[in-house]
Design an enzyme around this catalytic site. Sequence first.
Site, PDB file in Angstrom:
ATOM      1  N   ARG A 180     -54.003 -83.527 -41.753  1.00 21.70           N
ATOM      2  CA  ARG A 180     -54.035 -82.220 -41.069  1.00 21.70           C
ATOM      3  C   ARG A 180     -53.208 -82.225 -39.794  1.00 21.70           C
ATOM      4  O   ARG A 180     -53.601 -81.647 -38.776  1.00 21.70           O
ATOM      5  CB  ARG A 180     -55.470 -81.774 -40.723  1.00 21.70           C
ATOM      6  CG  ARG A 180     -56.473 -81.600 -41.859  1.00 21.70           C
ATOM      7  CD  ARG A 180     -56.064 -80.503 -42.831  1.00 21.70           C
ATOM      8  NE  ARG A 180     -55.149 -81.033 -43.798  1.00 21.70           N
ATOM      9  CZ  ARG A 180     -55.482 -81.820 -44.834  1.00 21.70           C
ATOM     10  NH1 ARG A 180     -56.715 -82.133 -45.040  1.00 21.70           N
ATOM     11  NH2 ARG A 180     -54.587 -82.243 -45.680  1.00 21.70           N
ATOM     12  N   CYS A 228     -62.588 -75.415 -43.477  1.00 22.15           N
ATOM     13  CA  CYS A 228     -63.379 -76.431 -42.765  1.00 22.15           C
ATOM     14  C   CYS A 228     -63.198 -76.251 -41.263  1.00 22.15           C
ATOM     15  O   CYS A 228     -62.077 -76.212 -40.768  1.00 22.15           O
ATOM     16  CB  CYS A 228     -62.942 -77.828 -43.193  1.00 22.15           C
ATOM     17  SG  CYS A 228     -63.464 -78.198 -44.885  1.00 22.15           S
ATOM     18  N   GLU A 303     -61.121 -78.400 -36.135  1.00 24.12           N
ATOM     19  CA  GLU A 303     -59.811 -78.366 -36.777  1.00 24.12           C
ATOM     20  C   GLU A 303     -59.152 -77.003 -36.554  1.00 24.12           C
ATOM     21  O   GLU A 303     -57.935 -76.872 -36.504  1.00 24.12           O
ATOM     22  CB  GLU A 303     -60.007 -78.593 -38.282  1.00 24.12           C
ATOM     23  CG  GLU A 303     -58.751 -78.495 -39.095  1.00 24.12           C
ATOM     24  CD  GLU A 303     -58.980 -79.066 -40.483  1.00 24.12           C
ATOM     25  OE1 GLU A 303     -59.162 -80.287 -40.579  1.00 24.12           O
ATOM     26  OE2 GLU A 303     -59.008 -78.291 -41.442  1.00 24.12           O
TER      27      GLU A 303
HETATM   28  C1  LIG Z   1     -61.309 -70.001 -47.591  1.00 28.35           C
HETATM   29  C2  LIG Z   1     -60.434 -71.001 -46.896  1.00 28.35           C
HETATM   30  C3  LIG Z   1     -60.190 -72.241 -47.468  1.00 28.35           C
HETATM   31  C4  LIG Z   1     -59.387 -73.177 -46.818  1.00 28.35           C
HETATM   32  N1  LIG Z   1     -59.162 -74.391 -47.407  1.00 28.35           N
HETATM   33  C5  LIG Z   1     -58.322 -75.267 -46.794  1.00 28.35           C
HETATM   34  C6  LIG Z   1     -58.025 -76.527 -47.423  1.00 28.35           C
HETATM   35  O1  LIG Z   1     -58.513 -76.867 -48.492  1.00 28.35           O
HETATM   36  N2  LIG Z   1     -57.148 -77.351 -46.769  1.00 28.35           N
HETATM   37  C7  LIG Z   1     -56.570 -77.026 -45.571  1.00 28.35           C
HETATM   38  O2  LIG Z   1     -55.764 -77.799 -45.052  1.00 28.35           O
HETATM   39  N3  LIG Z   1     -56.855 -75.852 -44.969  1.00 28.35           N
HETATM   40  C8  LIG Z   1     -57.709 -74.987 -45.544  1.00 28.35           C
HETATM   41  N4  LIG Z   1     -58.006 -73.801 -44.934  1.00 28.35           N
HETATM   42  C9  LIG Z   1     -57.423 -73.503 -43.620  1.00 28.35           C
HETATM   43  C10 LIG Z   1     -56.067 -72.771 -43.722  1.00 28.35           C
HETATM   44  O3  LIG Z   1     -55.875 -72.267 -44.994  1.00 28.35           O
HETATM   45  C11 LIG Z   1     -54.912 -73.707 -43.364  1.00 28.35           C
HETATM   46  O4  LIG Z   1     -55.143 -74.356 -42.135  1.00 28.35           O
HETATM   47  C12 LIG Z   1     -53.571 -72.980 -43.271  1.00 28.35           C
HETATM   48  O5  LIG Z   1     -52.558 -73.920 -43.114  1.00 28.35           O
HETATM   49  C13 LIG Z   1     -53.541 -71.993 -42.111  1.00 28.35           C
HETATM   50  O6  LIG Z   1     -52.293 -71.319 -42.137  1.00 28.35           O
HETATM   51  P1  LIG Z   1     -52.139 -69.909 -41.419  1.00 28.35           P
HETATM   52  O7  LIG Z   1     -50.793 -69.385 -41.698  1.00 28.35           O
HETATM   53  O8  LIG Z   1     -53.271 -69.038 -41.775  1.00 28.35           O
HETATM   54  O9  LIG Z   1     -52.238 -70.350 -39.880  1.00 28.35           O
HETATM   55  P2  LIG Z   1     -52.955 -69.547 -38.721  1.00 28.35           P
HETATM   56  O10 LIG Z   1     -54.415 -69.623 -38.911  1.00 28.35           O
HETATM   57  O11 LIG Z   1     -52.362 -68.211 -38.544  1.00 28.35           O
HETATM   58  O12 LIG Z   1     -52.562 -70.446 -37.473  1.00 28.35           O
HETATM   59  C14 LIG Z   1     -53.089 -71.759 -37.351  1.00 28.35           C
HETATM   60  C15 LIG Z   1     -52.281 -72.502 -36.286  1.00 28.35           C
HETATM   61  O13 LIG Z   1     -50.951 -72.665 -36.754  1.00 28.35           O
HETATM   62  C16 LIG Z   1     -50.054 -72.099 -35.809  1.00 28.35           C
HETATM   63  N5  LIG Z   1     -48.938 -71.460 -36.515  1.00 28.35           N
HETATM   64  C17 LIG Z   1     -48.986 -70.522 -37.491  1.00 28.35           C
HETATM   65  N6  LIG Z   1     -47.736 -70.172 -37.851  1.00 28.35           N
HETATM   66  C18 LIG Z   1     -46.888 -70.885 -37.074  1.00 28.35           C
HETATM   67  C19 LIG Z   1     -45.467 -70.965 -36.955  1.00 28.35           C
HETATM   68  N7  LIG Z   1     -44.632 -70.242 -37.701  1.00 28.35           N
HETATM   69  N8  LIG Z   1     -44.951 -71.805 -36.036  1.00 28.35           N
HETATM   70  C20 LIG Z   1     -45.764 -72.563 -35.247  1.00 28.35           C
HETATM   71  N9  LIG Z   1     -47.095 -72.534 -35.307  1.00 28.35           N
HETATM   72  C21 LIG Z   1     -47.659 -71.710 -36.226  1.00 28.35           C
HETATM   73  C22 LIG Z   1     -50.858 -71.051 -35.037  1.00 28.35           C
HETATM   74  O14 LIG Z   1     -50.267 -70.807 -33.766  1.00 28.35           O
HETATM   75  C23 LIG Z   1     -52.199 -71.743 -34.964  1.00 28.35           C
HETATM   76  O15 LIG Z   1     -52.219 -72.675 -33.918  1.00 28.35           O
HETATM   77  C24 LIG Z   1     -58.816 -72.852 -45.564  1.00 28.35           C
HETATM   78  C25 LIG Z   1     -59.060 -71.597 -44.989  1.00 28.35           C
HETATM   79  C26 LIG Z   1     -59.868 -70.683 -45.636  1.00 28.35           C
HETATM   80  C27 LIG Z   1     -60.096 -69.343 -44.992  1.00 28.35           C
END
Ligand SMILES: Cc1cc2nc3c(=O)[nH]c(=O)nc-3n(C[C@H](O)[C@H](O)[C@H](O)COP(=O)(O)OP(=O)(O)OC[C@H]3O[C@@H](n4cnc5c(N)ncnc54)[C@H](O)[C@@H]3O)c2cc1C
Length: 317
Positions: A180, A228, A303
């Site tokens: 992660r 998580c 996380e």
């Molecule tokens: C139902 C559910 C299940 C999930 N299962 C998993 C799993 O199995 N494994 C897992 O790893 N995660 C899981 N997650 C968490 C999530 O899916 C991941 O962490 C995913 O990578 C988040 O991406 P996001 O675009 O939504 O980021 P955001 O939530 O929008 O942002 C998260 C962080 O990333 C940064 N960020 C976003 N875009 C950029 C960019 N372009 N440049 C720089 N920084 C950026 C943001 O500033 C913030 O700090 C789950 C979430 C949910 C809701």
Amino acid sequence: MNASMPTSLTDGLDAIIEMDAPLAGHTWFGVGGNADMLVRPKTEAALKELVRRCHNENKTVRVLGSGANLLVLDEGVDGVVIKLDQPAFTQWTLRPNGESNKVLAPAGVDVLKLLNACVREGLDGLCQMAGIPASMGGATRMNAGGKFGCIGDAIHSVATMNHRGEVRVHPHSAIQFSYRHSGLPQDLILWTLLQLNPGDPVALRQKMLEIYQFKKDSQPLAEHSAGCLFRNPVTSDGTRTSAGRLIDLAGMKGFTHGSAFVSAEHANFVCAHKAGRANDVLELARIIQDRVLQSQGVNIEMEVAVWGRSFQPKEKK
Ligand SMILES: Cc1cc2nc3c(=O)[nH]c(=O)nc-3n(C[C@H](O)[C@H](O)[C@H](O)COP(=O)(O)OP(=O)(O)OC[C@H]3O[C@@H](n4cnc5c(N)ncnc54)[C@H](O)[C@@H]3O)c2cc1C
């Protein structure tokens, strides 16, 4: 809200600008306050100009992906929130410049839509992302993944943009992907180039569906959560242990605090009721951390990214 946000930040910018913008609808938790300013640039040039102006005017910049790993506190956020959801940032290119099995994915690409497209095209390497909601930028930033692999496994290179608008390309060999964590600089991620492998579309679709089913059977995917909430901690023998199991052993499955609760299905999923308080989620997180420390003797770290005017998240290791 700060109604007097200087217009010099956005004058003449090719972007959609919203002042005092509610962020709850942009996150999977579905709770939390407003951003003083939400900007959605339409071009890379506009994005570059925006980050330069923010730097010159000493404004905090936060990048919002699909909001699936993010808790925005009820107090909202200052500065500028950038969302890369305009077509310049959401359209991928299969086999750019004729490069076989590569996919160029700007940061705003929806990873699950891309996964489906790759499966249809017979491109293997992204199935581990089934059931993980993410933008390409968010997934790359935290090396999203799990039991079946991580996004980093499929990454050839990543481009980042710093506060001066300068773009730098990082080859896979220079990025320290780990659990992660991507080790990329704290700059904006602009695009990710994937290196995939040829595969049979029918077999790939089957693989994708099986992984999705595994997630669906073990996680409350329909609740308002960010997946998580805690990182799996490293134990004294150097291996990672499940934070969910520790929370379960601490007797917290189903525990409720205000409008937030620990899922009865998966103890590392903390969920929010619709129109609930983001601060309940954060307070519950702290209660969980205390109980796990007291009963299991283990510190667990969040996380999920937490945004707030006054909130300073701890550095992740
Ligand atoms: C139902 C559910 C299940 C999930 N299962 C998993 C799993 O199995 N494994 C897992 O790893 N995660 C899981 N997650 C968490 C999530 O899916 C991941 O962490 C995913 O990578 C988040 O991406 P996001 O675009 O939504 O980021 P955001 O939530 O929008 O942002 C998260 C962080 O990333 C940064 N960020 C976003 N875009 C950029 C960019 N372009 N440049 C720089 N920084 C950026 C943001 O500033 C913030 O700090 C789950 C979430 C949910 C809701």
